[in-house]
Structure formats: structure tokens, C-alpha cells
Write a protein that holds these residues in place. Structure first.
Motif, PDB file in Angstrom:
ATOM      1  N   SER A  50      -0.378  11.178   7.769  1.00  0.00           N
ATOM      2  CA  SER A  50      -1.716  11.782   7.790  1.00  0.00           C
ATOM      3  C   SER A  50      -1.655  13.235   8.262  1.00  0.00           C
ATOM      4  O   SER A  50      -2.417  14.079   7.777  1.00  0.00           O
ATOM      5  CB  SER A  50      -2.651  10.974   8.683  1.00  0.00           C
ATOM      6  N   GLU A  51      -0.762  13.542   9.202  1.00  0.00           N
ATOM      7  CA  GLU A  51      -0.602  14.925   9.660  1.00  0.00           C
ATOM      8  C   GLU A  51      -0.027  15.800   8.557  1.00  0.00           C
ATOM      9  O   GLU A  51      -0.447  16.952   8.391  1.00  0.00           O
ATOM     10  CB  GLU A  51       0.300  14.970  10.893  1.00  0.00           C
ATOM     11  N   LEU A  52       0.918  15.255   7.800  1.00  0.00           N
ATOM     12  CA  LEU A  52       1.481  15.993   6.669  1.00  0.00           C
ATOM     13  C   LEU A  52       0.400  16.312   5.650  1.00  0.00           C
ATOM     14  O   LEU A  52       0.282  17.452   5.187  1.00  0.00           O
ATOM     15  CB  LEU A  52       2.611  15.184   6.020  1.00  0.00           C
ATOM     16  N   ILE A  53      -0.409  15.331   5.340  1.00  0.00           N
ATOM     17  CA  ILE A  53      -1.497  15.530   4.369  1.00  0.00           C
ATOM     18  C   ILE A  53      -2.491  16.558   4.883  1.00  0.00           C
ATOM     19  O   ILE A  53      -2.948  17.429   4.131  1.00  0.00           O
ATOM     20  CB  ILE A  53      -2.175  14.187   4.042  1.00  0.00           C
ATOM     21  N   SER A  54      -2.804  16.518   6.167  1.00  0.00           N
ATOM     22  CA  SER A  54      -3.732  17.505   6.752  1.00  0.00           C
ATOM     23  C   SER A  54      -3.165  18.914   6.669  1.00  0.00           C
ATOM     24  O   SER A  54      -3.888  19.860   6.347  1.00  0.00           O
ATOM     25  CB  SER A  54      -4.026  17.157   8.201  1.00  0.00           C
ATOM     26  N   ILE A 108      -0.352  12.512  -4.090  1.00  0.00           N
ATOM     27  CA  ILE A 108       0.899  13.255  -4.304  1.00  0.00           C
ATOM     28  C   ILE A 108       1.956  12.839  -3.292  1.00  0.00           C
ATOM     29  O   ILE A 108       3.098  12.538  -3.649  1.00  0.00           O
ATOM     30  CB  ILE A 108       0.638  14.779  -4.240  1.00  0.00           C
ATOM     31  N   VAL A 109       1.577  12.796  -2.024  1.00  0.00           N
ATOM     32  CA  VAL A 109       2.513  12.401  -0.968  1.00  0.00           C
ATOM     33  C   VAL A 109       2.969  10.960  -1.178  1.00  0.00           C
ATOM     34  O   VAL A 109       4.157  10.648  -1.063  1.00  0.00           O
ATOM     35  CB  VAL A 109       1.887  12.608   0.430  1.00  0.00           C
ATOM     36  N   ALA A 110       2.038  10.085  -1.530  1.00  0.00           N
ATOM     37  CA  ALA A 110       2.372   8.674  -1.750  1.00  0.00           C
ATOM     38  C   ALA A 110       3.355   8.524  -2.913  1.00  0.00           C
ATOM     39  O   ALA A 110       4.326   7.761  -2.823  1.00  0.00           O
ATOM     40  CB  ALA A 110       1.113   7.860  -2.011  1.00  0.00           C
ATOM     41  N   VAL A 111       3.129   9.252  -3.993  1.00  0.00           N
ATOM     42  CA  VAL A 111       4.013   9.169  -5.155  1.00  0.00           C
ATOM     43  C   VAL A 111       5.413   9.661  -4.799  1.00  0.00           C
ATOM     44  O   VAL A 111       6.417   9.017  -5.153  1.00  0.00           O
ATOM     45  CB  VAL A 111       3.433   9.974  -6.347  1.00  0.00           C
ATOM     46  N   ILE A 112       5.515  10.769  -4.087  1.00  0.00           N
ATOM     47  CA  ILE A 112       6.826  11.308  -3.716  1.00  0.00           C
ATOM     48  C   ILE A 112       7.585  10.313  -2.844  1.00  0.00           C
ATOM     49  O   ILE A 112       8.756  10.006  -3.104  1.00  0.00           O
ATOM     50  CB  ILE A 112       6.674  12.664  -3.002  1.00  0.00           C
ATOM     51  N   LEU A 113       6.932   9.782  -1.827  1.00  0.00           N
ATOM     52  CA  LEU A 113       7.600   8.847  -0.931  1.00  0.00           C
ATOM     53  C   LEU A 113       7.948   7.538  -1.641  1.00  0.00           C
ATOM     54  O   LEU A 113       9.020   6.966  -1.399  1.00  0.00           O
ATOM     55  CB  LEU A 113       6.742   8.601   0.306  1.00  0.00           C
ATOM     56  N   ASP A 114       7.073   7.082  -2.520  1.00  0.00           N
ATOM     57  CA  ASP A 114       7.358   5.863  -3.286  1.00  0.00           C
ATOM     58  C   ASP A 114       8.551   6.064  -4.214  1.00  0.00           C
ATOM     59  O   ASP A 114       9.392   5.163  -4.360  1.00  0.00           O
ATOM     60  CB  ASP A 114       6.136   5.422  -4.099  1.00  0.00           C
ATOM     61  N   LEU A 171      -6.819  22.152  -3.443  1.00  0.00           N
ATOM     62  CA  LEU A 171      -6.552  20.776  -3.849  1.00  0.00           C
ATOM     63  C   LEU A 171      -7.404  19.812  -3.026  1.00  0.00           C
ATOM     64  O   LEU A 171      -7.622  20.022  -1.838  1.00  0.00           O
ATOM     65  CB  LEU A 171      -5.078  20.433  -3.663  1.00  0.00           C
ATOM     66  N   LYS A 172      -7.857  18.747  -3.664  1.00  0.00           N
ATOM     67  CA  LYS A 172      -8.667  17.742  -2.969  1.00  0.00           C
ATOM     68  C   LYS A 172      -7.789  16.905  -2.043  1.00  0.00           C
ATOM     69  O   LYS A 172      -6.626  16.657  -2.330  1.00  0.00           O
ATOM     70  CB  LYS A 172      -9.342  16.817  -3.976  1.00  0.00           C
ATOM     71  N   HIS A 173      -8.368  16.467  -0.945  1.00  0.00           N
ATOM     72  CA  HIS A 173      -7.654  15.651   0.042  1.00  0.00           C
ATOM     73  C   HIS A 173      -7.123  14.365  -0.592  1.00  0.00           C
ATOM     74  O   HIS A 173      -5.989  13.956  -0.339  1.00  0.00           O
ATOM     75  CB  HIS A 173      -8.587  15.334   1.216  1.00  0.00           C
ATOM     76  N   ASP A 174      -7.927  13.726  -1.436  1.00  0.00           N
ATOM     77  CA  ASP A 174      -7.505  12.495  -2.107  1.00  0.00           C
ATOM     78  C   ASP A 174      -6.312  12.742  -3.021  1.00  0.00           C
ATOM     79  O   ASP A 174      -5.406  11.907  -3.120  1.00  0.00           O
ATOM     80  CB  ASP A 174      -8.656  11.892  -2.911  1.00  0.00           C
ATOM     81  N   ASP A 175      -6.322  13.892  -3.711  1.00  0.00           N
ATOM     82  CA  ASP A 175      -5.200  14.225  -4.589  1.00  0.00           C
ATOM     83  C   ASP A 175      -3.919  14.432  -3.783  1.00  0.00           C
ATOM     84  O   ASP A 175      -2.841  14.009  -4.206  1.00  0.00           O
ATOM     85  CB  ASP A 175      -5.504  15.485  -5.402  1.00  0.00           C
ATOM     86  N   LEU A 176      -4.034  15.085  -2.628  1.00  0.00           N
ATOM     87  CA  LEU A 176      -2.869  15.302  -1.785  1.00  0.00           C
ATOM     88  C   LEU A 176      -2.310  13.976  -1.263  1.00  0.00           C
ATOM     89  O   LEU A 176      -1.087  13.801  -1.190  1.00  0.00           O
ATOM     90  CB  LEU A 176      -3.213  16.233  -0.621  1.00  0.00           C
ATOM     91  N   GLU A 177      -3.199  13.044  -0.917  1.00  0.00           N
ATOM     92  CA  GLU A 177      -2.754  11.725  -0.477  1.00  0.00           C
ATOM     93  C   GLU A 177      -1.953  11.033  -1.579  1.00  0.00           C
ATOM     94  O   GLU A 177      -0.909  10.440  -1.323  1.00  0.00           O
ATOM     95  CB  GLU A 177      -3.948  10.847  -0.086  1.00  0.00           C
TER      96      GLU A 177
END
Length: 99
Positions: A4-8, A25-31, A17-23
Motif C-alpha cells: 500500500s505504501e508503494l502504491i501511495s 499494475i503493482v498486482a500484475v507485476i508481483l503476480d 494515473l488512477k489509484h485503482d490502475d496503480l493497484e
């Protein structure tokens, strides 16, 4: 740092960029990193480091409470090796492994 800190931080730096889009993006990279490791592949992020999987052999361990011998099965564990640039950045600009 938490996810959550990374996304912030990313939201602060990339305010267009929208907060939801960033979430997402981060989820896809980590997955994708996790999926690659699960399939036995190596993931290298230049300047940051490399993730890989190492195999641990079966061994005899001990129960710390009783001291009894316990068989520990073989397993795969994720391993991270930092890149040269990351090591230097963490150590104030100089690579501790440089000779």
C-alpha cells in the motif's frame, strides 16, 4: 515498505494515473514475478537484482522445544540476489564487492 505504501508513492509521483490502475499494475507485476518463480524461471530486473528458486535438500532438524530429531522434507525456496547498482545505492554510492 508495504504494498500500500508503494502504491501511495507511485500515486504521488504519477498523479495522472488512477489509484485503482496503480493497484492493478503493482498486482500484475508481483503476480508475474511469482508465477515465473513458481514455474522455475529466473526473473532479472536490471539495476535491481535477480529472483530465482533454490532447492533445499531433505535434512534432519531438531524440535527446539524438545530437542527431538525431525525429518525436514526437500523444498524450493525463493532467493534474491541484489544487483550491483542496488548494492552500491544501499552502501552510500560504493559497491562493497568492488575490488
Amino acid at each position: 515498505m508495504l504494498r500500500s505504501e508503494l502504491i501511495s508513492r507511485l500515486a504521488d509521483e504519477y498523479s495522472h494515473l488512477k489509484h485503482d490502475d496503480l493497484e492493478k499494475i503493482v498486482a500484475v507485476i508481483l503476480d508475474e514475478i511469482a508465477d515465473a518463480l513458481a514455474s522455475g524461471d529466473r526473473v532479472e530486473l536490471r539495476g535491481f537484482g535477480a529472483f530465482s528458486v533454490r532447492e533445499r535438500k531433505p535434512r534432519v532438524g531438531r524440535n527446539p522445544r524438545t530437542g527431538e530429531k525431525v525429518m525436514v522434507d526437500a523444498k524450493s525456496v525463493p532467493f534474491f540476489r541484489p544487483g550491483k547498482e542496488l548494492r552500491a545505492r544501499v552502501n552510500g554510492g560504493k559497491d562493497p564487492e568492488a575490488r
